[in-house]
Design an enzyme around this catalytic site. Sequence first.
Site, PDB file in Angstrom:
ATOM      1  N   HIS A  22      40.709  44.724  38.237  1.00  0.00           N
ATOM      2  CA  HIS A  22      40.521  43.572  38.215  1.00  0.00           C
ATOM      3  C   HIS A  22      39.083  42.741  38.486  1.00  0.00           C
ATOM      4  O   HIS A  22      38.544  42.721  39.229  1.00  0.00           O
ATOM      5  CB  HIS A  22      41.386  42.825  39.605  1.00  0.00           C
ATOM      6  N   HIS A 202      47.492  36.959  37.213  1.00  0.00           N
ATOM      7  CA  HIS A 202      46.923  36.415  38.418  1.00  0.00           C
ATOM      8  C   HIS A 202      48.290  35.651  39.117  1.00  0.00           C
ATOM      9  O   HIS A 202      48.813  34.964  38.515  1.00  0.00           O
ATOM     10  CB  HIS A 202      45.905  35.550  38.427  1.00  0.00           C
ATOM     11  N   GLU A 205      47.591  34.379  44.488  1.00  0.00           N
ATOM     12  CA  GLU A 205      46.194  34.178  45.140  1.00  0.00           C
ATOM     13  C   GLU A 205      46.079  33.010  45.961  1.00  0.00           C
ATOM     14  O   GLU A 205      46.405  33.181  47.161  1.00  0.00           O
ATOM     15  CB  GLU A 205      45.233  34.344  43.890  1.00  0.00           C
ATOM     16  N   ASP A 283      36.783  41.496  41.287  1.00  0.00           N
ATOM     17  CA  ASP A 283      37.081  40.144  40.835  1.00  0.00           C
ATOM     18  C   ASP A 283      35.660  39.566  40.136  1.00  0.00           C
ATOM     19  O   ASP A 283      35.701  39.564  38.913  1.00  0.00           O
ATOM     20  CB  ASP A 283      37.561  39.284  41.866  1.00  0.00           C
ATOM     21  N   ASP A 284      34.941  38.924  41.176  1.00  0.00           N
ATOM     22  CA  ASP A 284      33.736  38.220  40.256  1.00  0.00           C
ATOM     23  C   ASP A 284      32.793  38.651  41.070  1.00  0.00           C
ATOM     24  O   ASP A 284      32.113  37.706  41.943  1.00  0.00           O
ATOM     25  CB  ASP A 284      34.013  36.650  40.173  1.00  0.00           C
TER      26      ASP A 284
END
Length: 340
Positions: A22, A202, A205, A283-284
């Site tokens: 991810h 996703h 979340e 993730d980021d």
Amino acid sequence: MTDTPATPSDAALYALPKAELHLHIEGTLEPDLAFELAARNGIRLPYDTVDDLRRQYDFSDLQSFLDLYYETLDVLRTEADFAELTRRYVATAAAQGVRHVEPFFDPQAHTSRGVALETVLGGMTAALDEAERDLGVTSGIILSFLRDRPVEEAEATLTAALQRSDRIIAVGLDSAEVGYPPALFEKVFARARDAGLHAVAHAGEEGPPEYVLEALDLLEVERIDHGIRSAESPGLVDRLARDRIPLTICPLSNVRLRTVPELAAHPLRRLDAAGVRVTINSDDPAYFGGYLGDNFIAVRDALGMTEAEARRYARNSLTASFAPEERVAELLAELDAWRA
Ligand code: HPA
Ligand code: ZN
């Protein structure tokens, strides 16, 4: 005297052989590279310095992050830009034990501003080929649809992508979640699966447990990205555990986007204890304060992590990956040799 289970050191968690499942490639854009690319492409960012940009990384929710993410990725224009972005991510990830990665990219965030799909895929593919050759990191790309844009656009994106890359292994679904349920994308996911692609989405979340159910039942996904709000539904937790559905959990992201009040309150360990196939991801990472090894360390510090748990999270990441069977076996053997 009783033996307390070993707790892995920082170095051991970095060395732990693992897969990253991810990871948004656009979310690996560090501020220094953003300024470098802006200068190279003659674009002015609305911030004067790297520090000014970094000061914007104080998010209140998913949307506040997405606003900055879409604004900043505008510096990515050429194939060389995407190659450099991907090259830097893989170098950092490899140094933190990532042996296989399945990066998402958001084609619509690029085509909508006039950057061709070929440009993005060309750059990513060149850097990923290099990563396999030079660092032994294997990969497969996941095309992610923006759920807050029209479904017709997702359809057109899939059609274009199917003609253009054999490196795309799966489709995903990301961007603003609440109000954009998986059900909207049932047909486009069916077409992607019929074309032989894997499917992930996703869900859970910021959105409710019902979105996780829709992703499983209507999109027929093989993994749920995030999925942490599943913890609110005991019946769903039982189903995830029974059906061995992997969750790609992103601990530092959840803290930064305030989907959990603090890491100590994160449901990751409870889900693992309930038998859910939990994986840890970044993730980021440029925006959320750490790459994959850093996420492992943060979880260890806030929730505790034994050697056996670290091994289980890593094993889950390898077996939940879409890597060929032989590659998974090779990485599982590496994992067996790992010691905290
Ligand atoms: N959630 C949803 N969409 C995203 C994210 C995320 O964490 N990162 C990039 N696009
Ligand atoms: Zn994500």
